[in-house]
Motif scaffolding. Structure first.
Motif, PDB file in Angstrom:
ATOM      1  N   LEU A   1      -1.951   9.425   4.794  1.00  0.00           N
ATOM      2  CA  LEU A   1      -2.894  10.474   5.190  1.00  0.00           C
ATOM      3  C   LEU A   1      -2.151  11.667   5.800  1.00  0.00           C
ATOM      4  CD1 LEU A   1      -5.908  11.109   5.417  1.00  0.00           C
ATOM      5  CD2 LEU A   1      -5.958   9.882   7.598  1.00  0.00           C
ATOM      6  N   ALA A   2      -1.199  11.373   6.660  1.00  0.00           N
ATOM      7  CA  ALA A   2      -0.432  12.457   7.294  1.00  0.00           C
ATOM      8  C   ALA A   2       0.318  13.253   6.226  1.00  0.00           C
ATOM      9  CB  ALA A   2       0.538  11.882   8.318  1.00  0.00           C
ATOM     10  N   PHE A   3       0.868  12.552   5.245  1.00  0.00           N
ATOM     11  CA  PHE A   3       1.631  13.233   4.194  1.00  0.00           C
ATOM     12  C   PHE A   3       0.729  14.132   3.336  1.00  0.00           C
ATOM     13  CE2 PHE A   3       3.730  13.662   0.072  1.00  0.00           C
ATOM     14  CZ  PHE A   3       4.933  14.227   0.492  1.00  0.00           C
ATOM     15  N   GLN A   4      -0.511  13.683   3.108  1.00  0.00           N
ATOM     16  CA  GLN A   4      -1.452  14.533   2.354  1.00  0.00           C
ATOM     17  C   GLN A   4      -1.616  15.885   3.034  1.00  0.00           C
ATOM     18  OE1 GLN A   4      -5.322  12.705   1.835  1.00  0.00           O
ATOM     19  NE2 GLN A   4      -4.349  10.857   1.003  1.00  0.00           N
ATOM     20  N   ASN A   5      -1.631  15.858   4.368  1.00  0.00           N
ATOM     21  CA  ASN A   5      -1.841  17.106   5.118  1.00  0.00           C
ATOM     22  C   ASN A   5      -0.566  17.899   5.320  1.00  0.00           C
ATOM     23  OD1 ASN A   5      -4.491  16.314   5.488  1.00  0.00           O
ATOM     24  ND2 ASN A   5      -4.026  15.244   7.404  1.00  0.00           N
ATOM     25  N   LYS A   6       0.530  17.218   5.603  1.00  0.00           N
ATOM     26  CA  LYS A   6       1.717  17.930   6.078  1.00  0.00           C
ATOM     27  C   LYS A   6       2.886  17.967   5.092  1.00  0.00           C
ATOM     28  CE  LYS A   6       0.201  19.060  10.184  1.00  0.00           C
ATOM     29  NZ  LYS A   6       0.644  18.812  11.507  1.00  0.00           N
ATOM     30  N   LYS A   7       2.794  17.177   4.051  1.00  0.00           N
ATOM     31  CA  LYS A   7       3.861  17.141   3.029  1.00  0.00           C
ATOM     32  C   LYS A   7       5.257  17.029   3.659  1.00  0.00           C
ATOM     33  CE  LYS A   7       0.907  17.584  -0.316  1.00  0.00           C
ATOM     34  NZ  LYS A   7       0.426  16.402  -0.967  1.00  0.00           N
ATOM     35  N   ARG A   8       6.181  17.929   3.275  1.00  0.00           N
ATOM     36  CA  ARG A   8       7.567  17.782   3.733  1.00  0.00           C
ATOM     37  C   ARG A   8       7.731  17.877   5.246  1.00  0.00           C
ATOM     38  NH1 ARG A   8      11.360  18.094  -0.464  1.00  0.00           N
ATOM     39  NH2 ARG A   8      10.484  18.996  -2.348  1.00  0.00           N
ATOM     40  N   SER A   9       6.780  18.511   5.906  1.00  0.00           N
ATOM     41  CA  SER A   9       6.962  18.669   7.350  1.00  0.00           C
ATOM     42  C   SER A   9       6.326  17.521   8.146  1.00  0.00           C
ATOM     43  CB  SER A   9       6.423  20.026   7.826  1.00  0.00           C
ATOM     44  OG  SER A   9       5.023  19.989   7.901  1.00  0.00           O
ATOM     45  N   THR A  10       5.896  16.467   7.451  1.00  0.00           N
ATOM     46  CA  THR A  10       5.301  15.314   8.142  1.00  0.00           C
ATOM     47  C   THR A  10       6.278  14.724   9.154  1.00  0.00           C
ATOM     48  OG1 THR A  10       4.120  14.779   6.115  1.00  0.00           O
ATOM     49  CG2 THR A  10       4.208  13.052   7.799  1.00  0.00           C
TER      50      THR A  10
ATOM     51  N   LYS B   1      -1.120   3.401   5.688  1.00  0.00           N
ATOM     52  CA  LYS B   1      -2.296   4.253   5.411  1.00  0.00           C
ATOM     53  C   LYS B   1      -2.211   5.550   6.209  1.00  0.00           C
ATOM     54  CE  LYS B   1      -5.746   1.018   3.841  1.00  0.00           C
ATOM     55  NZ  LYS B   1      -6.049   1.747   2.601  1.00  0.00           N
ATOM     56  N   ALA B   2      -1.825   5.430   7.472  1.00  0.00           N
ATOM     57  CA  ALA B   2      -1.729   6.624   8.319  1.00  0.00           C
ATOM     58  C   ALA B   2      -0.617   7.544   7.802  1.00  0.00           C
ATOM     59  CB  ALA B   2      -1.460   6.207   9.766  1.00  0.00           C
ATOM     60  N   ALA B   3       0.481   6.959   7.341  1.00  0.00           N
ATOM     61  CA  ALA B   3       1.584   7.769   6.818  1.00  0.00           C
ATOM     62  C   ALA B   3       1.141   8.520   5.569  1.00  0.00           C
ATOM     63  CB  ALA B   3       2.781   6.871   6.512  1.00  0.00           C
TER      64      ALA B   3
ATOM     65  N   THR C   1       6.641  11.947  12.761  1.00  0.00           N
ATOM     66  CA  THR C   1       6.062  10.722  13.321  1.00  0.00           C
ATOM     67  C   THR C   1       4.804  11.027  14.138  1.00  0.00           C
ATOM     68  OG1 THR C   1       8.164   9.621  13.236  1.00  0.00           O
ATOM     69  CG2 THR C   1       6.623   8.780  14.844  1.00  0.00           C
ATOM     70  N   SER C   2       4.830  12.114  14.905  1.00  0.00           N
ATOM     71  CA  SER C   2       3.620  12.422  15.699  1.00  0.00           C
ATOM     72  C   SER C   2       2.424  12.734  14.800  1.00  0.00           C
ATOM     73  CB  SER C   2       3.858  13.581  16.668  1.00  0.00           C
ATOM     74  OG  SER C   2       5.111  14.126  16.525  1.00  0.00           O
ATOM     75  N   ASP C   3       2.651  13.290  13.609  1.00  0.00           N
ATOM     76  CA  ASP C   3       1.532  13.530  12.683  1.00  0.00           C
ATOM     77  C   ASP C   3       0.937  12.199  12.218  1.00  0.00           C
ATOM     78  OD1 ASP C   3       1.973  16.352  12.690  1.00  0.00           O
ATOM     79  OD2 ASP C   3       3.666  16.043  11.334  1.00  0.00           O
ATOM     80  N   ILE C   4       1.819  11.230  12.005  1.00  0.00           N
ATOM     81  CA  ILE C   4       1.333   9.910  11.545  1.00  0.00           C
ATOM     82  C   ILE C   4       0.515   9.260  12.666  1.00  0.00           C
ATOM     83  CG2 ILE C   4       2.023   7.634  10.676  1.00  0.00           C
ATOM     84  CD1 ILE C   4       4.553   8.976   9.534  1.00  0.00           C
ATOM     85  N   ILE C   5       1.010   9.388  13.889  1.00  0.00           N
ATOM     86  CA  ILE C   5       0.280   8.801  15.032  1.00  0.00           C
ATOM     87  C   ILE C   5      -1.127   9.399  15.110  1.00  0.00           C
ATOM     88  CG2 ILE C   5       0.215   8.702  17.575  1.00  0.00           C
ATOM     89  CD1 ILE C   5       3.314   8.372  17.430  1.00  0.00           C
ATOM     90  N   GLU C   6      -1.235  10.687  14.850  1.00  0.00           N
ATOM     91  CA  GLU C   6      -2.559  11.332  14.894  1.00  0.00           C
ATOM     92  C   GLU C   6      -3.493  10.805  13.807  1.00  0.00           C
ATOM     93  OE1 GLU C   6      -3.906  12.952  17.339  1.00  0.00           O
ATOM     94  OE2 GLU C   6      -1.976  12.494  18.255  1.00  0.00           O
ATOM     95  N   CYS C   7      -2.943  10.202  12.772  1.00  0.00           N
ATOM     96  CA  CYS C   7      -3.785   9.674  11.676  1.00  0.00           C
ATOM     97  C   CYS C   7      -4.118   8.194  11.848  1.00  0.00           C
ATOM     98  CB  CYS C   7      -3.085   9.887  10.327  1.00  0.00           C
ATOM     99  SG  CYS C   7      -2.968  11.622   9.885  1.00  0.00           S
ATOM    100  N   LEU C   8      -3.589   7.542  12.889  1.00  0.00           N
ATOM    101  CA  LEU C   8      -3.848   6.098  13.048  1.00  0.00           C
ATOM    102  C   LEU C   8      -5.348   5.840  13.233  1.00  0.00           C
ATOM    103  CD1 LEU C   8      -0.909   5.046  15.436  1.00  0.00           C
ATOM    104  CD2 LEU C   8      -1.232   4.285  13.069  1.00  0.00           C
TER     105      LEU C   8
ATOM    106  N   ILE D   1       0.861  -1.190   0.000  1.00  0.00           N
ATOM    107  CA  ILE D   1       0.000   0.000   0.000  1.00  0.00           C
ATOM    108  C   ILE D   1       0.892   1.233   0.000  1.00  0.00           C
ATOM    109  CG2 ILE D   1      -1.574   1.342   1.482  1.00  0.00           C
ATOM    110  CD1 ILE D   1      -2.433  -1.373   2.681  1.00  0.00           C
ATOM    111  N   TYR D   2       0.500   2.238  -0.775  1.00  0.00           N
ATOM    112  CA  TYR D   2       1.325   3.441  -0.836  1.00  0.00           C
ATOM    113  C   TYR D   2       1.344   4.128   0.528  1.00  0.00           C
ATOM    114  CZ  TYR D   2       3.530   7.670  -2.266  1.00  0.00           C
ATOM    115  OH  TYR D   2       4.408   8.717  -2.342  1.00  0.00           O
ATOM    116  N   GLY D   3       2.538   4.417   1.031  1.00  0.00           N
ATOM    117  CA  GLY D   3       2.652   5.065   2.338  1.00  0.00           C
ATOM    118  C   GLY D   3       3.019   6.531   2.170  1.00  0.00           C
TER     119      GLY D   3
END
Ligand SMILES: NC(=O)C1=CN([C@@H]2O[C@H](COP(=O)(O)OP(=O)(O)OC[C@H]3O[C@@H](n4cnc5c(N)ncnc54)[C@H](OP(=O)(O)O)[C@@H]3O)[C@@H](O)[C@H]2O)[C@@H](O)CC1
Ligand SMILES: Nc1ncnc2c1ncn2[C@@H]1O[C@H](COP(=O)(O)OP(=O)(O)OP(=O)(O)O)[C@@H](O)[C@H]1O
Ligand SMILES: [Mg+2]
Length: 378
Positions: A349-358, A345-347, A360-367, A288-290
């Motif tokens: 989603l987080a990248f869609q929102n935060k791009k280069r500034s993504t 999947k969470a990674a 680990t805590s952003d990914i956790i928020e998307c779990l 799955i694309y991360g």
């Protein structure tokens, strides 16, 4: 004629062009080799042979990860009490690393576990507690710099007694995120792992836990509830130690299968562009694309996630008594597939929102949302 026969057979076997894209190049090469060498057989014989070969050598299919996530994630049942959705313990956290055990332990809670403990050094404990009041933090591990040689035996017994008091209550241990490599600390963790194994508690081993295990394979060898989650460096060290050769990316599935088999009935999740999972019998991939961000700590999310899903898979399989479509799959493999899919999947989603500034805590928020999209709470 023969070429046409081969092409037909290949497509009958592979099913569709979509499958071709998902299957590994090593498997396609293996099938092409078999097709070349099987001229003269009827389609039926050919297909049967291929299936037998695949069954014997282990298959390399993209896992049906969304259905697995749905199958093992428990319902939010009001009759359940605290603890039934999982009690996880992370053994890790030292003066140097406090982020890694936090990421693993908080991810377990965000996915749906009820309780998440961290067993770490005294120096790390206050810091980890300050990140979150949700975690239960035990400041019991010691590093060599903080103790005298003559005190080591008594401290070691105290550490063990403290962890053992809790051991039977845990559904899974995660050993290694941010553990460090202090020799005395690793000796204590060695004993903790032996006790977990005697108590039949599953162990996910990551980070410095892999450094320890690569040096002492007997800790996990033949233990079917052990899961190793190596990154690129950790995998390289394991392959060199166990198979005595270099990592071969052209034959990644076969090599992983041999490694898992070589260590003895354990499960390995090899992290990378695609995550590959093997228990020595089969190989599954999660592609799955991360996210293209490779910030530190994503492996820690994964180890905490695998611990939760592995516990849920064991619970689900033991309650269902063999009548589920997933019943034939090793629960450690199910846990790895689900953990890997959710993390990716969470990674994404987080990248869609935060791009280069993504981070680990952003990914956790998307779990939470990522799991909710697949299996809604109600
Ligand atoms: N925010 C945090 O708190 C995070 C903390 N993290 C934590 O960091 C720890 C190490 O994990 P990592 O992923 O950096 O290990 P990895 O890729 O094998 O090593 C890279 C290179 O470094 C070297 N090396 C490492 N440790 C060494 C040591 N003690 N002493 C000497 N060398 C050492 C290593 O050398 P080698 O082992 O190959 O000799 C390789 O060349 C682990 O506990 C992890 O959980 C991460 O989860 C990220 C977020
Ligand atoms: N090239 C890649 N493309 C997409 N996802 C990847 C890639 N490499 C790793 N991942 C994903 O990132 C997660 C963490 O893998 P990684 O190899 O970064 O672990 P790690 O080095 O142990 O991380 P940590 O910094 O937590 O120690 C895994 O779930 C994996 O699927
Ligand atoms: Mg790591």
């Amino acid at each position: 004629m023969f070429v046409k026969h081969c092409m037909n057979s290949q497509f009958t076997l592979l099913g569709s062009a979509k499958y071709c894209m998902l299957a590994s190049s090593a498997v396609i090469r293996r099938q092409q080799f078999l097709i070349r060498t099987l001229g003269g057989y009827t389609d039926q014989t050919h297909l049967k042979r291929m299936q037998q070969t695949k069954a014997m050598s282990g298959t390399a299919f993209e896992a049906d990860s969304e259905n697995i996530l749905r199958a093992i994630t428990p319902n939010l049942d009001p009759s359940k009490h605290k603890g039934q959705a999982g009690k996880i313990a992370v053994i890790g956290g030292c003066r140097e690393y406090t982020g890694a055990p936090y990421f693993a332990a908080i991810s377990a809670l965000k996915i749906g576990a009820d309780l998440s403990h961290v067993f770490c050094t005294k120096d790390a404990a206050a810091v980890i507690k300050s990140y979150s009041p949700e975690l239960i933090v035990h400041p019991i591990l010691e590093e060599s710099y903080s103790i005298r040689d003559e005190d080591k035996p008594s401290i070691s017994s105290k550490v063990l007694a403290e962890v053992n008091k809790w051991m039977e209550r845990f559904d899974c241990l995660v050993v290694g995120p941010g553990l460090g490599r202090d020799p005395f600390l690793l000796d204590c963790v060695r004993e903790i792992m032996k006790h977990a194994r005697r108590s039949n508690v599953p162990i996910v081993i990551d980070g410095d836990g892999l450094f320890l295990v690569t040096d002492s394979l007997d800790l996990v060898s033949g233990y079917p509830l052990a899961v190793l989650t190596p990154n690129v460096n950790e995998y390289k060290r394991l392959v060199e130690k166990v198979l005595n050769c270099k990592v071969d990316d052209h034959d990644a599935h076969e090599q992983l299968l041999s490694l898992a088999k070589g260590i003895g009935s354990i499960t390995i999740l090899r992290k990378g562009k695609s995550d590959l999972i093997s228990d020595g019998e089969t190989v599954k991939s999660v592609s799955i694309y991360g996210s293209p961000r490779r910030c530190g700590g994503q492996g820690d999310i994964l180890s905490g996630s695998v611990a939760v899903f592995l516990s849920w898979a064991r619970q689900r399989l033991s309650a269902a008594e063999g009548d589920l479509p997933i019943s034939k799959i090793n629960p450690t493999v199910l846990g790895c597939i689900a953990g890997s899919a959710l993390m990716r999947k969470a990674a994404s989603l987080a990248f869609q929102n935060k791009k280069r500034s993504t981070l680990t805590s952003d990914i956790i928020e998307c779990l939470g949302k990522s799991l909710e999209d697949i299996c809604p709470a109600i």
